[in-house]
Motif scaffolding. Structure first.
Motif, PDB file in Angstrom:
ATOM      1  N   GLY A 134      -6.063   3.407   5.282  1.00  0.00           N
ATOM      2  CA  GLY A 134      -6.778   2.167   5.056  1.00  0.00           C
ATOM      3  C   GLY A 134      -6.062   1.255   4.071  1.00  0.00           C
ATOM      4  N   ILE A 135      -5.486   1.862   3.037  1.00  0.00           N
ATOM      5  CA  ILE A 135      -4.740   1.087   2.044  1.00  0.00           C
ATOM      6  C   ILE A 135      -3.495   0.468   2.683  1.00  0.00           C
ATOM      7  CG2 ILE A 135      -3.413   1.242  -0.100  1.00  0.00           C
ATOM      8  CD1 ILE A 135      -5.300   3.549  -0.899  1.00  0.00           C
ATOM      9  N   ALA A 136      -2.805   1.254   3.503  1.00  0.00           N
ATOM     10  CA  ALA A 136      -1.594   0.760   4.176  1.00  0.00           C
ATOM     11  C   ALA A 136      -1.931  -0.371   5.144  1.00  0.00           C
ATOM     12  CB  ALA A 136      -0.904   1.900   4.909  1.00  0.00           C
ATOM     13  N   LEU A 137      -3.022  -0.232   5.891  1.00  0.00           N
ATOM     14  CA  LEU A 137      -3.436  -1.296   6.814  1.00  0.00           C
ATOM     15  C   LEU A 137      -3.789  -2.574   6.059  1.00  0.00           C
ATOM     16  CD1 LEU A 137      -5.661   0.735   9.313  1.00  0.00           C
ATOM     17  CD2 LEU A 137      -3.471  -0.371   9.823  1.00  0.00           C
ATOM     18  N   SER A 138      -4.397  -2.421   4.907  1.00  0.00           N
ATOM     19  CA  SER A 138      -4.727  -3.586   4.078  1.00  0.00           C
ATOM     20  C   SER A 138      -3.462  -4.311   3.633  1.00  0.00           C
ATOM     21  CB  SER A 138      -5.530  -3.142   2.846  1.00  0.00           C
ATOM     22  OG  SER A 138      -6.713  -2.466   3.223  1.00  0.00           O
ATOM     23  N   PHE A 139      -2.449  -3.556   3.285  1.00  0.00           N
ATOM     24  CA  PHE A 139      -1.157  -4.119   2.864  1.00  0.00           C
ATOM     25  C   PHE A 139      -0.533  -4.917   4.011  1.00  0.00           C
ATOM     26  CE2 PHE A 139       3.401  -4.047   2.210  1.00  0.00           C
ATOM     27  CZ  PHE A 139       3.545  -4.263   0.847  1.00  0.00           C
ATOM     28  N   LEU A 140      -0.527  -4.332   5.200  1.00  0.00           N
ATOM     29  CA  LEU A 140       0.072  -4.990   6.366  1.00  0.00           C
ATOM     30  C   LEU A 140      -0.707  -6.246   6.756  1.00  0.00           C
ATOM     31  CD1 LEU A 140       2.035  -5.139   8.740  1.00  0.00           C
ATOM     32  CD2 LEU A 140       0.576  -3.495   9.961  1.00  0.00           C
ATOM     33  N   MET A 141      -2.021  -6.149   6.801  1.00  0.00           N
ATOM     34  CA  MET A 141      -2.845  -7.291   7.197  1.00  0.00           C
ATOM     35  C   MET A 141      -2.697  -8.456   6.222  1.00  0.00           C
ATOM     36  SD  MET A 141      -6.431  -5.737   8.727  1.00  0.00           S
ATOM     37  CE  MET A 141      -6.849  -4.917   7.194  1.00  0.00           C
ATOM     38  N   SER A 142      -2.611  -8.145   4.937  1.00  0.00           N
ATOM     39  CA  SER A 142      -2.473  -9.212   3.944  1.00  0.00           C
ATOM     40  C   SER A 142      -1.152  -9.953   4.123  1.00  0.00           C
ATOM     41  CB  SER A 142      -2.573  -8.634   2.532  1.00  0.00           C
ATOM     42  OG  SER A 142      -1.466  -7.796   2.225  1.00  0.00           O
ATOM     43  N   GLY A 143      -0.094  -9.224   4.478  1.00  0.00           N
ATOM     44  CA  GLY A 143       1.197  -9.858   4.712  1.00  0.00           C
ATOM     45  C   GLY A 143       1.183 -10.771   5.928  1.00  0.00           C
ATOM     46  N   ILE A 144       0.534 -10.316   6.999  1.00  0.00           N
ATOM     47  CA  ILE A 144       0.457 -11.119   8.225  1.00  0.00           C
ATOM     48  C   ILE A 144      -0.365 -12.384   7.990  1.00  0.00           C
ATOM     49  CG2 ILE A 144      -0.433 -11.152  10.584  1.00  0.00           C
ATOM     50  CD1 ILE A 144       0.184  -8.140  10.729  1.00  0.00           C
TER      51      ILE A 144
END
Length: 380
Positions: free
Chosen positions: A353-363
């Motif tokens: 979940g933390i990793a997905l949050s990182f990716l989504m914020s970048g996009i």
């Protein structure tokens, strides 16, 4: 040498320095991680994040200000240095009172000096001096960090990190000697400085706030795995970091580098693919204690692509057109998206979940920057 080859060569001088420096730092941190294990490594990361946050506040946006103004040949170095050093010393004293940890306090000052000197050198386009300072700092990081770790334990790592920046004092002393303190320059450009301060704070929150939230929310064990994933991402994101360092001064000077930017983005796609496939294999074989980092690396590697697009096509143009507020708004959106994701997805999916949050914020940050560039910046 053709124009495009010369630009690639100039950028490579920064890239080579950052690649070697990041490689040395990565080896150091990966070694420390293997020695400490996920939980202790997570706690160490937590303390460093506190120091980075306070240092970012003490900088007051001076790093970005000095990069832009030195590129414009405005003699403001000693004035900014004086204000920032005083602020960082005050911040380090506050941290010492709160945590009674001399290592964390010293890192506050060290990180401030690092930002000031490196951005000053980039603004002046003194790439050779930039290389000397960066590479020597990384070498000292290994020597002092490992040495003090074996001498006095985990806190010795913090002291070693701080001492690895000691030689930056020589550049600051030279700036005071060659540049006059003039507070009028600050008053005349207070809007730029305030914008840069807000931008610096948002960037600092982006780099530190996630760790400060993860630790109490999910524990040091998960933070340690996430932090190891970020070490791999730091290597993968070397391209966009180098690109922006090089392109800001170029864009301010009126050089657009359109062909070079396209090449950089294509390379970033290849890096993302390699990071997502090879990174987890490296972790499983070398860091078996950090097994949860595999999924983190597999996901966040893809964030290199939006970060590169943002760092090549948008942010340098924003700086050149005095639109630093757009960078600020982008950073705020990225921070809000990531923290919201951590709070929502973290308790349910933990490290994934933390990793997905990182990716989504970048996009989402990249999309916003693209929209801002289309409608709010003069496109050439």
């Amino acid at each position: 040498m053709s124009d495009i080859k010369k630009k690639i060569f100039d950028m490579s001088s920064i890239g080579f320095t950052d690649a070697i420096g990041s490689g040395v730092a990565a080896i150091f941190w990966l070694y420390i991680a293997s020695e400490l294990g996920p939980e202790n490594y997570g706690e160490l990361t937590f303390l460093i994040s506190i120091a980075a946050l306070v240092s970012g506040i003490a900088l007051f946006g001076s790093n970005n200000t000095i990069l832009v103004l030195t590129a414009k040949k405005i003699d403001i170095q000693s004035t900014i240095y004086l204000i920032t050093i005083i602020a960082s010393i005050i911040g380090s004293i506050v941290i010492f009172v709160l945590f009674f940890n001399i290592g964390v306090s010293l890192i506050v000052i060290a990180y401030a000096m690092f930002s000031l000197v490196t951005f000053d050198l980039l603004g002046r386009k003194l790439y050779r001096n930039y290389s000397k300072y960066i590479l020597s700092q990384k070498i000292l990081l290994v020597g002092f960090g490992v040495g003090f770790y074996y001498l006095i334990g985990d806190n010795g790592i913090l002291i070693g990190i701080a001492l690895s920046h000691a030689h930056f004092i020589f550049h600051i002393a030279k700036a005071f000697k060659n540049s006059k303190i003039n507070f009028n320059l600050i008053r005349e450009r207070k809007e730029l400085i305030l914008n840069n301060f807000a931008l610096s704070i948002s960037g600092t929150f982006y780099g530190s706030l996630d760790k400060l939230i993860i630790a109490p929310l999910l524990g040091f064990m998960i933070l340690g795995n996430y932090s190891l994933g970020l070490q791999f991402f730091a290597i993968l994101s070397l391209l966009p970091v180098v690109s922006m360092k090089y392109l800001i001064a170029q864009e301010i000077s009126g050089v657009l580098n359109k062909k070079l930017k396209k090449i950089i983005v294509i390379v970033s796609i290849i890096i993302a693919i390699l990071g997502s496939t090879i990174g987890p294999i490296v972790v499983s074989n070398i860091f078996p204690k950090f097994i949860e980092s595999e999924n983190v690396i597999r996901i966040i590697s893809w964030a290199v692509i939006p970060l590169t697009i943002q760092s090549t096509f948008y942010f340098p143009k924003f700086w050149a057109h005095d639109k630093s507020r757009l960078i600020l708004f982008t950073s705020i959106i990225v921070v809000i998206t990531q923290i919201s994701g951590i709070l929502i997805l973290g308790p349910v999916y933990e490290s994934i979940g933390i990793a997905l949050s990182f990716l989504m914020s970048g996009i989402i940050g990249c999309i916003f920057a693209g929209i801002a560039n289309k409608f709010l910046v003069k496109n050439v």
